[in-house]
Design an enzyme around this catalytic site. Sequence first.
Site, PDB file in Angstrom:
ATOM      1  N   LYS A  21     -65.381  27.802  27.463  1.00  0.00           N
ATOM      2  CA  LYS A  21     -65.562  26.485  28.101  1.00  0.00           C
ATOM      3  C   LYS A  21     -65.087  26.509  29.548  1.00  0.00           C
ATOM      4  CE  LYS A  21     -67.429  24.304  24.614  1.00  0.00           C
ATOM      5  NZ  LYS A  21     -68.838  23.876  24.695  1.00  0.00           N
ATOM      6  N   ASP A  39     -82.646  29.420  18.020  1.00  0.00           N
ATOM      7  CA  ASP A  39     -81.253  29.820  18.221  1.00  0.00           C
ATOM      8  C   ASP A  39     -81.087  30.109  19.718  1.00  0.00           C
ATOM      9  OD1 ASP A  39     -78.859  31.144  18.485  1.00  0.00           O
ATOM     10  OD2 ASP A  39     -79.171  32.505  16.809  1.00  0.00           O
ATOM     11  N   VAL A  40     -80.267  29.316  20.400  1.00  0.00           N
ATOM     12  CA  VAL A  40     -80.160  29.477  21.856  1.00  0.00           C
ATOM     13  C   VAL A  40     -79.510  30.805  22.248  1.00  0.00           C
ATOM     14  CG1 VAL A  40     -80.133  26.993  22.375  1.00  0.00           C
ATOM     15  CG2 VAL A  40     -77.958  28.207  22.038  1.00  0.00           C
ATOM     16  N   THR A  54     -67.731  13.888  15.636  1.00  0.00           N
ATOM     17  CA  THR A  54     -69.015  14.531  15.336  1.00  0.00           C
ATOM     18  C   THR A  54     -68.837  15.402  14.092  1.00  0.00           C
ATOM     19  OG1 THR A  54     -68.511  16.531  16.578  1.00  0.00           O
ATOM     20  CG2 THR A  54     -69.507  14.725  17.826  1.00  0.00           C
ATOM     21  N   TYR A  84     -62.759  29.984  22.388  1.00  0.00           N
ATOM     22  CA  TYR A  84     -63.424  28.712  22.729  1.00  0.00           C
ATOM     23  C   TYR A  84     -63.016  28.261  24.139  1.00  0.00           C
ATOM     24  CZ  TYR A  84     -65.012  23.841  22.065  1.00  0.00           C
ATOM     25  OH  TYR A  84     -65.641  22.615  22.176  1.00  0.00           O
ATOM     26  N   ASP A 123     -82.677  23.133  18.605  1.00  0.00           N
ATOM     27  CA  ASP A 123     -81.514  23.355  17.742  1.00  0.00           C
ATOM     28  C   ASP A 123     -81.867  24.451  16.747  1.00  0.00           C
ATOM     29  OD1 ASP A 123     -78.876  21.305  17.216  1.00  0.00           O
ATOM     30  OD2 ASP A 123     -79.288  22.790  15.655  1.00  0.00           O
TER      31      ASP A 123
HETATM   32  N1  LIG Z   1     -66.718  17.157  19.066  1.00  0.00           N
HETATM   33  C1  LIG Z   1     -65.790  17.326  19.992  1.00  0.00           C
HETATM   34  O1  LIG Z   1     -64.663  16.836  19.870  1.00  0.00           O
HETATM   35  C2  LIG Z   1     -66.102  18.118  21.239  1.00  0.00           C
HETATM   36  C3  LIG Z   1     -65.173  18.094  22.284  1.00  0.00           C
HETATM   37  C4  LIG Z   1     -65.427  18.805  23.443  1.00  0.00           C
HETATM   38  C5  LIG Z   1     -66.605  19.531  23.557  1.00  0.00           C
HETATM   39  N2  LIG Z   1     -67.484  19.547  22.528  1.00  0.00           N
HETATM   40  C6  LIG Z   1     -68.705  20.328  22.724  1.00  0.00           C
HETATM   41  O2  LIG Z   1     -69.811  19.477  22.595  1.00  0.00           O
HETATM   42  C7  LIG Z   1     -70.933  20.231  22.144  1.00  0.00           C
HETATM   43  C8  LIG Z   1     -71.545  19.523  20.947  1.00  0.00           C
HETATM   44  O3  LIG Z   1     -70.569  19.499  19.921  1.00  0.00           O
HETATM   45  P1  LIG Z   1     -70.644  18.485  18.691  1.00  0.00           P
HETATM   46  O4  LIG Z   1     -69.250  18.074  18.423  1.00  0.00           O
HETATM   47  O5  LIG Z   1     -71.703  17.484  18.907  1.00  0.00           O
HETATM   48  O6  LIG Z   1     -71.024  19.529  17.541  1.00  0.00           O
HETATM   49  P2  LIG Z   1     -72.074  19.468  16.335  1.00  0.00           P
HETATM   50  O7  LIG Z   1     -71.734  20.659  15.493  1.00  0.00           O
HETATM   51  O8  LIG Z   1     -72.110  18.134  15.714  1.00  0.00           O
HETATM   52  O9  LIG Z   1     -73.452  19.741  17.080  1.00  0.00           O
HETATM   53  C9  LIG Z   1     -73.717  20.984  17.672  1.00  0.00           C
HETATM   54  C10 LIG Z   1     -75.180  21.295  17.513  1.00  0.00           C
HETATM   55  O10 LIG Z   1     -75.430  22.547  18.168  1.00  0.00           O
HETATM   56  C11 LIG Z   1     -76.272  23.310  17.314  1.00  0.00           C
HETATM   57  N3  LIG Z   1     -76.080  24.729  17.574  1.00  0.00           N
HETATM   58  C12 LIG Z   1     -74.958  25.452  17.391  1.00  0.00           C
HETATM   59  N4  LIG Z   1     -75.206  26.735  17.689  1.00  0.00           N
HETATM   60  C13 LIG Z   1     -76.512  26.816  18.049  1.00  0.00           C
HETATM   61  C14 LIG Z   1     -77.356  27.881  18.447  1.00  0.00           C
HETATM   62  N5  LIG Z   1     -76.922  29.138  18.510  1.00  0.00           N
HETATM   63  N6  LIG Z   1     -78.638  27.593  18.773  1.00  0.00           N
HETATM   64  C15 LIG Z   1     -79.098  26.330  18.694  1.00  0.00           C
HETATM   65  N7  LIG Z   1     -78.353  25.279  18.305  1.00  0.00           N
HETATM   66  C16 LIG Z   1     -77.072  25.531  17.984  1.00  0.00           C
HETATM   67  C17 LIG Z   1     -75.832  22.944  15.899  1.00  0.00           C
HETATM   68  O11 LIG Z   1     -76.840  23.250  14.938  1.00  0.00           O
HETATM   69  C18 LIG Z   1     -75.585  21.450  16.043  1.00  0.00           C
HETATM   70  O12 LIG Z   1     -76.765  20.708  15.783  1.00  0.00           O
HETATM   71  C19 LIG Z   1     -70.420  21.633  21.866  1.00  0.00           C
HETATM   72  O13 LIG Z   1     -70.712  22.460  22.979  1.00  0.00           O
HETATM   73  C20 LIG Z   1     -68.939  21.428  21.707  1.00  0.00           C
HETATM   74  O14 LIG Z   1     -68.203  22.594  22.027  1.00  0.00           O
HETATM   75  C21 LIG Z   1     -67.276  18.853  21.377  1.00  0.00           C
END
Ligand SMILES: NC(=O)c1ccc[n+]([C@@H]2O[C@H](COP(=O)([O-])OP(=O)(O)OC[C@H]3O[C@@H](n4cnc5c(N)ncnc54)[C@H](O)[C@@H]3O)[C@@H](O)[C@H]2O)c1
Length: 245
Positions: A153, A57-58, A184, A149, A36
């Site tokens: 996706k 950073d990915v 989240t 976005y 992360d």
């Molecule tokens: N929460 C929702 O409703 C939802 C719905 C559909 C899809 N998603 C997807 O699920 C995944 C996780 O989302 P979440 O809701 O848990 O979000 P979140 O923000 O709680 O967690 C995301 C994590 O990714 C890390 N991150 C972001 N950019 C980064 C980078 N460049 N390098 C390394 N780490 C990085 C952040 O620091 C964070 O810890 C995402 O891909 C999001 O698009 C979320």
Amino acid sequence: MTSPKPVSLVTGGASGIGAATVLALVEKGYVVYALDRDAAMLDVLPDCPDLHRVAVDVADEAALREAVSKLKAREGRLDAVAAVAGIGLTASLEETRPDDWDQVQRVNLRAIYLLGQMTAPLLEASGRGSFVAVASELGTVGHVGLAAYGAAKAGVINLVRVMALEYARRGVRFNAVAPGGVHTPMMEREQKRLGLTVDDAAHNIPMGRLAQPAEIASVIAFLLGKDASFVTGATWVADGGYTAG
Ligand SMILES: NC(=O)c1ccc[n+]([C@@H]2O[C@H](COP(=O)([O-])OP(=O)(O)OC[C@H]3O[C@@H](n4cnc5c(N)ncnc54)[C@H](O)[C@@H]3O)[C@@H](O)[C@H]2O)c1
């Protein structure tokens, strides 16, 4: 030396769905590398001898490559990858700035292609390697304000199909999980920015509630594991019925 336990890598492992995936995989007996960009949040994960925290950073190709290569040197194997890291962007077409568009593609799509390319040889060597990328229901249907976005996706869903076909006879499965609304920190931030509550996000969901991160992590862990041995190139929707209507 090669680890006696299966080894996994989870991006976005510090928060939300990624953190829940880290915990689910530790519970299933994997050694887990949680990657992360947020080092402080990685520190909040519980202490566990099989959990390794990597601040990276990915979207930074060189840094990601170094993290994978250190994992390989240390463990000698990699069996499961969950590409969960992602960022949100809600902006109309008119408001979407090219720099923001590029950043969403870099983190949400390009990093997954890179991670797939970097880890596929290790997953192939594992003999039962599995890669799961987190897409979104919003990569399967259009939604106002989500051009960047939604495009990223949707790209993840088709990227996973192609990777699955290329590795179908090489012992590596590639799948996507498409969550609906999940409670989240990302969801909290986006709703606050829009002047809405987290509960507001549940109104359009047929089940009438958001998912908890663990409910998505369990689908990811299933797809990564041997019980999903004939599932590849699939997108598993977990959205409380949102896209069923
Ligand atoms: N929460 C929702 O409703 C939802 C719905 C559909 C899809 N998603 C997807 O699920 C995944 C996780 O989302 P979440 O809701 O848990 O979000 P979140 O923000 O709680 O967690 C995301 C994590 O990714 C890390 N991150 C972001 N950019 C980064 C980078 N460049 N390098 C390394 N780490 C990085 C952040 O620091 C964070 O810890 C995402 O891909 C999001 O698009 C979320």
